[in-house]
Design a protein around this motif. Structure first.
Motif, short mmCIF file in Angstrom:
data_model
loop_
_atom_site.label_atom_id
_atom_site.label_comp_id
_atom_site.label_asym_id
_atom_site.label_seq_id
_atom_site.Cartn_x
_atom_site.Cartn_y
_atom_site.Cartn_z
N ARG A 29 0.83 -1.21 0.00
CA ARG A 29 0.00 0.00 0.00
C ARG A 29 0.87 1.26 0.00
O ARG A 29 0.63 2.20 -0.78
N VAL A 39 -5.53 3.42 -3.63
CA VAL A 39 -5.39 2.08 -3.06
C VAL A 39 -6.59 1.74 -2.20
O VAL A 39 -7.08 2.58 -1.43
N VAL A 41 -7.61 -1.39 0.47
CA VAL A 41 -7.30 -2.64 1.18
C VAL A 41 -8.62 -3.31 1.51
O VAL A 41 -9.50 -2.71 2.13
N LEU A 52 -5.49 -6.51 -1.88
CA LEU A 52 -5.18 -5.10 -2.14
C LEU A 52 -5.46 -4.80 -3.60
O LEU A 52 -5.12 -5.58 -4.49
#
Length: 374
Positions: A29, A39, A41, A52
């Motif tokens: 990340r 990004v 998660v 991810l």
């Protein structure tokens, strides 16, 4: 960071399949965010591991997924010349668990991010890094299910399993299950008072052998070796002592299916044999461990032609092992396999990737990005 430095960091995380992976996810990340990627998660239902997903470029336009897994198989094999979770360079070889399968690909993609961010992408490049692939692609289905909330439906997916940077158009599908049979214990001198779980499992194993024999008769697909679907029992456990009627027996079974055949369906005759034991007083548990479909991309598909152009290598028709590519294809996303390293080096002591292979993979990802520029 250089590709080798990134690989060293990735190898340093002992992200063994089935375990928590928060540390490697946090590192990936951070690398993505420093490069300017958005990004997400995505925690899995297990609670201690996550997928991810990162994007460079416009998320509202159909783009391309670069797919890889962050987990590795355990490194308990004898014969390691050094710590498997510390990258060791010897000449051109970079040794460590996951260097070929498949942290080398992850490192190449991450190293290419600054270049991808610097060009004006007309179509986005998505990074889809999953968990527990080595347990039968357990993380990827959750990631794929989340795609509608993350981006426009991608038009293509490249799964970076080690292939010597030669694209692969097809692989077999797989389904695996665990069968648990419960009987009734007692002294072996009075078998009439017990229920022998091992004897009962023998009937299930017979059904498995019969199904395996039937599958060897076709249907056939000459792209694969063997050219037919297969089935095997891989593990068998039961019993405490010779003079005790075994009250439990467990077996694990897998089926591998050629394209066009549902691998889970191949296990049904075995499941039926197990469930028939309930009528005789046995308890039966049937747990599906993993299930993913086969991959089959046409020879003249645009994605296959593009990879041939970029790599200079004619795509390989098929392999018999499986990957997450079948899951992406099932979601309507054209998919192919192409990554650095060699599958023959994976899952064994002193796994390695060559520095030149790593550099070539970075160059391939960057060249792919150039094709997506405005």
């Amino acid at each position: 960071m250089t590709p080798e430095e990134i690989l060293a960091r990735l190898v340093g995380f002992p992200s063994v399949v089935g375990r928590a992976n928060g540390e490697i996810v946090a590192f990936v990340r951070d690398v993505c965010e420093v490069a300017g990627a958005s990004v997400a998660v995505l925690p899995g239902p297990e609670g201690d591991r996550a997928n991810l997903f990162a994007t460079i470029g416009p998320r509202d336009v159909p783009g391309v997924v670069l797919s890889g897994h962050m987990d590795v198989v355990p490194a308990g094999e004898p014969g390691w010349s050094s710590d498997p979770f510390t990258l060791r360079r010897e000449g051109e070889r970079l040794y460590g668990r996951g260097t070929s399968d498949m942290k080398g690909f992850l490192a190449a993609v991450l190293a290419a991010l600054p270049r991808l961010a610097a060009v004006k992408l007309a179509k986005p490049i998505h990074l889809a890094f999953s968990y527990d692939e080595e347990a039968g692609c357990r993380g990827a289905p959750h990631l794929i299910a989340a795609l509608p909330s993350l981006c426009a439906t991608p038009e293509a997916c490249i799964v970076g399993e080690p292939s010597g940077l030669r694209a692969i158009r097809a692989h077999k599908g797989k389904a695996a299950a665990r069968i648990g049979i419960g009987g009734r214990s007692g002294h072996s001198s009075r078998p009439d008072l017990g229920l022998n779980a091992i004897h009962a499992m023998a009937e299930v194993l017979t059904a498995a052998q019969e199904q395996a024999d039937l599958l060897s008769k076709g249907p056939f697909d000459p792209r694969f070796a063997p050219p037919y679907s297969s089935l095997q029992v891989g593990t068998l456990r039961g019993g405490q002592a010779l003079n005790i009627i075994p009250d439990a027996c467990t077996a694990e079974i897998e089926a591998r299916a050629v394209a066009g055949v549902d691998p889970l369906g191949l296990l049904q005759p075995v499941r039926a044999a197990a469930m028939a034991l309930v009528e005789r007083g046995f308890s039966v548990d049937w747990d599906v461990l993993s299930h993913y479909p086969a991959l089959s991309l046409d020879e003249d598909a645009p994605l296959a032609r593009l990879l041939e152009d970029l790599t200079g290598k004619v795509p390989l028709a098929a392999v018999s092992y499986g990957t997450e590519a079948g899951l992406y294809q099932a979601a309507g996303i054209a998919s192919i396999i192409c990554g650095p390293g060699d599958i023959a080096r994976a899952h064994k002591a002193d796994e390695y990737i060559e520095a030149g292979e790593l550099a070539a993979a970075v160059a391939l990802v960057e060249a792919f990005g150039e094709r997506l520029c405005a």
